[in-house]
Scaffold this motif. Structure first.
Motif, PDB file in Angstrom:
ATOM      1  N   ALA A  84       4.999  11.952  -0.832  1.00 13.58           N
ATOM      2  CA  ALA A  84       5.416  11.866   0.686  1.00 13.58           C
ATOM      3  C   ALA A  84       6.715  12.912   0.668  1.00 13.58           C
ATOM      4  CB  ALA A  84       5.706  10.475   1.130  1.00 13.58           C
ATOM      5  N   VAL A 141       9.570  13.757   3.464  1.00  8.31           N
ATOM      6  CA  VAL A 141       9.821  12.850   4.646  1.00  8.31           C
ATOM      7  C   VAL A 141      10.903  13.778   5.324  1.00  8.31           C
ATOM      8  CG1 VAL A 141      10.747  10.744   5.797  1.00  8.31           C
ATOM      9  CG2 VAL A 141       9.162  10.807   3.799  1.00  8.31           C
ATOM     10  N   THR A 169       5.779   5.845   3.230  1.00  6.23           N
ATOM     11  CA  THR A 169       6.770   6.557   2.321  1.00  6.23           C
ATOM     12  C   THR A 169       6.616   5.125   0.679  1.00  6.23           C
ATOM     13  OG1 THR A 169       7.989   7.104   3.920  1.00  6.23           O
ATOM     14  CG2 THR A 169       9.360   6.889   1.624  1.00  6.23           C
ATOM     15  N   ALA A 193       8.747  10.409  -3.542  1.00  7.94           N
ATOM     16  CA  ALA A 193       8.863  10.699  -2.223  1.00  7.94           C
ATOM     17  C   ALA A 193      10.160  11.418  -2.213  1.00  7.94           C
ATOM     18  CB  ALA A 193       9.439   9.330  -1.722  1.00  7.94           C
ATOM     19  N   VAL A 240      13.284   6.258  -1.848  1.00  4.17           N
ATOM     20  CA  VAL A 240      12.705   7.841  -2.195  1.00  4.17           C
ATOM     21  C   VAL A 240      13.377   8.439  -3.506  1.00  4.17           C
ATOM     22  CG1 VAL A 240      12.816   8.294   0.069  1.00  4.17           C
ATOM     23  CG2 VAL A 240      14.868   8.886  -1.032  1.00  4.17           C
TER      24      VAL A 240
END
Length: 266
Positions: A109, A111, A123, A129, A185
């Motif tokens: 991901a 972001v 997420t 992430a 993340v």
């Protein structure tokens, strides 16, 4: 290899990596039912076509701002005749999250901007992430009088019950730096340039890993906590024996001895 035809997603395939861009920028890539269904189809296609990794991101400077309010209004009309219309509409997003979680490939991901509600959930089900420091993550559902029904289990699995309770029950928003602090993340980047560089490093690392070994390893990791330990270790030993005797295992060993890249490295 022909890519699936989609209206809400932009798709490109490069050296075994499928780039999926959520493409509803006018609504900050809010998740319509059509988008959910197209994502389901694309991930089914990816799993069947030896895709090694998927990069998931959003167009127009935002990842995903959650569910599409207009779709919800349409469901309200359907609910007059179908008492389970809301349940069916809500449940399909959970089916997508489960599918992506279990996908036999690496999901990354990337972001930027808003990652709210369903975007927060997306997420949570990524393997890696990467986020901008100024990205905004949040679970605003309770402030809207609804609940984070389908994403809740995945949020708890990702960041733990304590952090999930605080974010969900207060309807808070956090930035990328704070998201990294709670394990949502993995890497935070200051700007678009460093974000892209982090993505390329991640893809380079995936390129070094054998595709089948990654697939089996991901499946093994996802079983932890859901299967008895002894049976899990027995299954892992069987998988190890199969891997070391496979073409990948033989190639990996020879490449190490001969000090050369393995044949799966592009």
């Amino acid at each position: 290899m022909d890519l699936p035809v989609t209206e809400t997603l932009l798709l490109t395939l490069d050296k075994g990596v499928l780039h999926i861009t959520l493409n509803r920028p006018d609504s900050r890539n809010s998740m319509s039912l059509q988008m959910v269904q197209e994502l389901q189809g694309v991930f089914t296609w990816a799993a069947a076509n030896a895709v090694r990794a998927v990069v998931l991101r959003g167009a127009g400077g935002h990842f995903c701002a959650g569910g599409d309010v207009r779709d919800m209004m349409t469901i309200r009309q359907k609910a007059v005749d179908d008492p389970r219309a809301y349940q069916s509409f809500n449940r399909v997003f959970g089916e997508l999250l489960t599918q992506v979680t279990n996908a036999p490939l690496v999901v990354i991901a990337v972001v930027e901007g808003a990652a709210l509600g369903g975007g927060f959930g997306l997420t949570c089900i990524s393997d890696v992430a990467i986020a901008r420091a100024d990205a905004q993550f949040g679970m605003p559902e309770t402030r809207l009088g609804i609940i984070p029904a389908q994403i809740a289990p995945f949020v708890v699995q990702r960041i733990g019950l304590t952090q999930a309770r605080r974010l969900a029950l207060l309807g808070l928003r956090i930035n990328g730096v704070q998201a990294a602090q709670i394990g949502l993340v993995h890497e935070v980047c200051a700007d678009a340039e460093t974000l892209e560089a982090a993505l390329q490093r991640t893809l380079a690392d995936i390129n070094q890993c054998a595709p089948d070994a990654n697939r089996v390893t991901k499946a093994l990791l996802l079983k932890v906590g859901h299967h008895p330990l002894d049976s899990l270790l027995d299954d892992a030993a069987d998988a190890f024996a199969a891997a070391i005797q496979s073409a990948e295992g033989m190639e990996g060993g020879m490449a190490f001895i001969q000090k050369r890249p393995a044949n799966w490295v592009n």
